[in-house]
Design a protein around this motif. Structure first.
Motif, PDB file in Angstrom:
ATOM      1  N   SER A  61       0.839  -1.206   0.000  1.00 28.65           N
ATOM      2  CA  SER A  61       0.000   0.000   0.000  1.00 28.65           C
ATOM      3  C   SER A  61       0.871   1.252   0.000  1.00 28.65           C
ATOM      4  N   LEU A  62       1.946   1.225   0.785  1.00 33.80           N
ATOM      5  CA  LEU A  62       2.862   2.376   0.803  1.00 33.80           C
ATOM      6  C   LEU A  62       3.565   2.524  -0.537  1.00 33.80           C
ATOM      7  N   TYR A  63       3.901   1.391  -1.179  1.00 26.94           N
ATOM      8  CA  TYR A  63       4.510   1.448  -2.513  1.00 26.94           C
ATOM      9  C   TYR A  63       3.536   2.091  -3.504  1.00 26.94           C
ATOM     10  N   ASN A  64       2.268   1.648  -3.463  1.00 30.59           N
ATOM     11  CA  ASN A  64       1.268   2.191  -4.381  1.00 30.59           C
ATOM     12  C   ASN A  64       1.124   3.699  -4.228  1.00 30.59           C
ATOM     13  N   ILE A  65       0.984   4.140  -2.993  1.00 31.01           N
ATOM     14  CA  ILE A  65       0.795   5.576  -2.751  1.00 31.01           C
ATOM     15  C   ILE A  65       2.024   6.359  -3.203  1.00 31.01           C
ATOM     16  N   SER A  66       3.217   5.846  -2.898  1.00 31.76           N
ATOM     17  CA  SER A  66       4.457   6.550  -3.254  1.00 31.76           C
ATOM     18  C   SER A  66       4.645   6.631  -4.767  1.00 31.76           C
ATOM     19  N   THR A  67       4.456   5.508  -5.473  1.00 32.82           N
ATOM     20  CA  THR A  67       4.663   5.512  -6.923  1.00 32.82           C
ATOM     21  C   THR A  67       3.587   6.306  -7.635  1.00 32.82           C
ATOM     22  N   GLY A  68       2.365   6.300  -7.104  1.00 35.08           N
ATOM     23  CA  GLY A  68       1.314   7.117  -7.713  1.00 35.08           C
ATOM     24  C   GLY A  68       1.643   8.593  -7.651  1.00 35.08           C
ATOM     25  N   LEU A  69       2.191   9.028  -6.516  1.00 31.38           N
ATOM     26  CA  LEU A  69       2.576  10.433  -6.378  1.00 31.38           C
ATOM     27  C   LEU A  69       3.861  10.749  -7.136  1.00 31.38           C
ATOM     28  N   LEU A  70       4.787   9.791  -7.192  1.00 35.34           N
ATOM     29  CA  LEU A  70       6.086  10.018  -7.828  1.00 35.34           C
ATOM     30  C   LEU A  70       5.981  10.075  -9.341  1.00 35.34           C
ATOM     31  N   PHE A  71       5.258   9.135  -9.934  1.00 35.39           N
ATOM     32  CA  PHE A  71       5.210   9.053 -11.393  1.00 35.39           C
ATOM     33  C   PHE A  71       4.026   9.805 -11.991  1.00 35.39           C
ATOM     34  N   GLY A  72       2.953   9.987 -11.220  1.00 36.88           N
ATOM     35  CA  GLY A  72       1.775  10.661 -11.761  1.00 36.88           C
ATOM     36  C   GLY A  72       1.022   9.815 -12.762  1.00 36.88           C
ATOM     37  N   LEU A  73       1.342   8.527 -12.849  1.00 35.41           N
ATOM     38  CA  LEU A  73       0.710   7.574 -13.749  1.00 35.41           C
ATOM     39  C   LEU A  73       0.226   6.378 -12.939  1.00 35.41           C
ATOM     40  N   PRO A  74      -0.663   5.558 -13.516  1.00 33.50           N
ATOM     41  CA  PRO A  74      -1.102   4.357 -12.792  1.00 33.50           C
ATOM     42  C   PRO A  74      -0.012   3.288 -12.783  1.00 33.50           C
ATOM     43  N   MET A  75       1.116   3.616 -12.150  1.00 31.56           N
ATOM     44  CA  MET A  75       2.253   2.700 -12.094  1.00 31.56           C
ATOM     45  C   MET A  75       1.930   1.538 -11.161  1.00 31.56           C
ATOM     46  N   PRO A  76       1.866   0.310 -11.669  1.00 28.86           N
ATOM     47  CA  PRO A  76       1.423  -0.819 -10.848  1.00 28.86           C
ATOM     48  C   PRO A  76       2.507  -1.304  -9.889  1.00 28.86           C
ATOM     49  N   VAL A  77       2.072  -1.982  -8.867  1.00 30.95           N
ATOM     50  CA  VAL A  77       2.963  -2.689  -7.946  1.00 30.95           C
ATOM     51  C   VAL A  77       2.503  -4.137  -7.927  1.00 30.95           C
ATOM     52  N   GLN A  78       3.260  -5.006  -8.574  1.00 30.60           N
ATOM     53  CA  GLN A  78       2.864  -6.397  -8.753  1.00 30.60           C
ATOM     54  C   GLN A  78       3.897  -7.349  -8.151  1.00 30.60           C
ATOM     55  N   PRO A  79       3.490  -8.580  -7.875  1.00 31.42           N
ATOM     56  CA  PRO A  79       4.463  -9.562  -7.365  1.00 31.42           C
ATOM     57  C   PRO A  79       5.530  -9.879  -8.401  1.00 31.42           C
ATOM     58  N   MET A  80       6.742 -10.198  -7.940  1.00 31.80           N
ATOM     59  CA  MET A  80       7.765 -10.729  -8.838  1.00 31.80           C
ATOM     60  C   MET A  80       7.375 -12.172  -9.176  1.00 31.80           C
ATOM     61  N   LYS A  81       6.893 -12.351 -10.397  1.00 32.95           N
ATOM     62  CA  LYS A  81       6.216 -13.607 -10.754  1.00 32.95           C
ATOM     63  C   LYS A  81       7.152 -14.801 -10.789  1.00 32.95           C
ATOM     64  N   SER A  82       8.373 -14.624 -11.254  1.00 37.30           N
ATOM     65  CA  SER A  82       9.285 -15.754 -11.346  1.00 37.30           C
ATOM     66  C   SER A  82       9.677 -16.249  -9.952  1.00 37.30           C
ATOM     67  N   ILE A  83       9.921 -15.323  -9.039  1.00 33.61           N
ATOM     68  CA  ILE A  83      10.229 -15.715  -7.661  1.00 33.61           C
ATOM     69  C   ILE A  83       9.050 -16.453  -7.049  1.00 33.61           C
ATOM     70  N   ALA A  84       7.844 -15.938  -7.274  1.00 36.03           N
ATOM     71  CA  ALA A  84       6.650 -16.588  -6.734  1.00 36.03           C
ATOM     72  C   ALA A  84       6.473 -17.981  -7.321  1.00 36.03           C
ATOM     73  N   ALA A  85       6.720 -18.121  -8.626  1.00 34.68           N
ATOM     74  CA  ALA A  85       6.556 -19.429  -9.273  1.00 34.68           C
ATOM     75  C   ALA A  85       7.535 -20.446  -8.711  1.00 34.68           C
ATOM     76  N   VAL A  86       8.791 -20.043  -8.535  1.00 30.85           N
ATOM     77  CA  VAL A  86       9.794 -20.952  -7.977  1.00 30.85           C
ATOM     78  C   VAL A  86       9.449 -21.307  -6.537  1.00 30.85           C
ATOM     79  N   ALA A  87       8.970 -20.322  -5.790  1.00 27.44           N
ATOM     80  CA  ALA A  87       8.691 -20.525  -4.360  1.00 27.44           C
ATOM     81  C   ALA A  87       7.637 -21.597  -4.123  1.00 27.44           C
TER      82      ALA A  87
END
Length: 460
Positions: A61-87
């Motif tokens: 949530s803090l990442y979302n709020i920070s990147t939304g204010l920093l970039f001014g675009l709908p910059m997503p915050v998503q899981p690192m998929k390859s790490i999740a897949a291996v895990a």
């Protein structure tokens, strides 16, 4: 005398006005555009690897709020998929400390590439058809997964599809297909948010005026948000015992103890396959897609995005938060459902923060009952939007490189492998356009062939 500017490449999104049209309902709808990817991965890591859901929700949530204010675009915050897949797919499963070690290792490399501006160098020199190939493969991979979510029941613990989904029921095919029909009727092909219906004149027919009025009404509907909230309501209808299982308050945030063995396992098994995917899809593809979707805005710096990914994980992973990145699929999904500014991800961040602080880890009970078919619907639209970025290839040669890159990425399950094949193919096609003439000392000198030369002739 009128000046003629050089022809520009065909824009990905046709602009109907000087800038994107947006409103509060559009931003709210776009905020949930990438949850089709976020929820399944978070739920799987929570169930299999004992990820602390409360900590992950608070930090993301803090990442979302920070990147939304920093970039001014709908910059997503998503899981690192390859790490999740291996895990969750390899045995033995990665522990929380090993997942964190993989995320920190990946983040350190991205931070280094960003701080030294090597990422910007890569962004400038990687051929566009290769980037499009990566985007196409990721988009199609999302779409394929979405169809599986819609058609089959899912066992996220084993990461496998099980029995065919029934037509009836609170997670049946009828509900999923109804959601698809509703989203198509409400959002159309996805560009309705940018249409300007404000300028109506007397020359317009009554039929066109009625059409504009209907489209204006549809554009005000937060379609994706309605579908997501409907899914939440179904959670409690499917299992009313959720109410008594909810516990209020966040879990205690604590620093992880990461051993040398955790670093070794996390880096070798998870970080190594994640790094090329993060470079290609989380930075380069995101920067390119953002310039396509928002051509009127200043292009996002690859350095800035790379440093952002590095900084997020170098903070949160130490406390057990899920490794995250900025994914092109998330940006496409949020844009597809109406997000046009950083306000959408700020709203999403506020929502995650409230859930993390109020419900904590007990919210996993709700996620466990969320209709997978509805998640598949959201993921399907996000995947198709990302795949459509490839439609701007201007020649058969560019399309050839893009399609080979995408095919290798999909069949090899590796964006890095597809990227390597795409670069090699691109260079071979460029080499084919060179001709040889002899140096005085018998060495070959290469020079580009002129357009008047026959491409099939080799001059030595």
């Amino acid at each position: 005398m009128e000046e003629h500017s050089p022809p520009a490449s065909t824009p990905l999104i046709t602009q109907h006005g000087p800038r994107h049209k947006t409103n509060l309902s559009s931003e709210l709808s776009g905020a949930v555009g990438d949850l089709g990817t976020f929820i399944p991965i978070v739920l799987t890591l929570t169930l299999v690897s004992h990820l602390d859901l409360s900590t992950t929700l608070i930090f993301t949530s803090l990442y979302n709020i920070s990147t939304g204010l920093l970039f001014g675009l709908p910059m997503p915050v998503q899981p690192m998929k390859s790490i999740a897949a291996v895990a969750v797919s390899e045995s033995p499963h990665l522990t929380t400390s090993q997942i964190a070690a993989a995320g920190i290792s990946t983040a350190a490399i991205l931070l280094f590439l960003g701080a030294t501006r090597l990422m910007s160098f890569l962004y400038r020199f990687i051929p566009l058809p290769v980037v499009r190939g990566v985007q196409l493969s990721q988009g199609l991979a999302f779409a394929f997964s979405a169809i599986k979510y819609i058609r089959y029941n899912q066992d996220f613990i084993t990461s496998k599809s099980t029995s065919s989904r029934s037509w009836l029921g609170l997670d049946g095919l009828i509900i999923a297909l109804s959601a698809v029909l509703f989203l198509v009727l409400a959002t159309g092909s996805g560009d309705y948010k940018d249409q300007d219906f404000s300028q109506e004149d007397e020359s317009q027919s009554n039929q066109n005026r009625k059409l504009n009025k209907r489209l204006r009404f549809l554009s005000a509907i937060p379609a994706a948000l309605i579908v997501f909230l409907f899914g939440l309501i179904l959670c409690f209808i499917r299992d009313p015992s959720i109410f008594k299982d909810l516990r209020f308050g966040p879990s205690k945030i604590k620093l992880l103890n990461i051993t040398w063995e955790d670093w070794k396992i996390g880096f070798v098994r998870a970080a190594i396959p994640q790094i090329p995917l993060s470079v290609l899809n989380s930075v380069i593809a995101v920067c390119k897609l953002s310039s396509d979707l928002f051509p009127e805005r200043e292009e996002i710096s690859a350095t800035k995005v790379s440093v952002s990914v590095g900084a997020m994980n170098l903070v949160g992973c130490w406390f057990g938060a899920m490794p995250v990145c900025h994914g092109a699929g998330g940006l496409a999904g949020q844009y597809r459902f109406g997000a046009r500014s950083g306000l959408s991800v700020v709203f999403l961040g506020i929502g995650k923060l409230v859930i993390g602080l109020v419900f904590g880890n007990s919210f996993v009970r709700i996620l466990g009952q969320f209709p997978i078919g509805i998640l598949g619907v959201l993921l399907l639209f996000a995947g198709i939007e990302l795949a459509m970025a490839s439609r701007d290839m201007g020649s058969k040669e560019e399309s050839f490189v893009m399609l080979v890159c995408a095919a290798v990425s999909l069949t090899g399950s590796s964006a890095a492998l597809g990227f390597g094949c795409g670069i090699l193919l691109f260079l071979l096609l460029k080499l084919r356009r060179l001709e040889c003439s002899d140096y005085p000392f018998g060495f070959a000198k290469f020079k580009p062939k002129s357009s008047a030369d026959d491409e099939d002739d080799l001059v030595v």
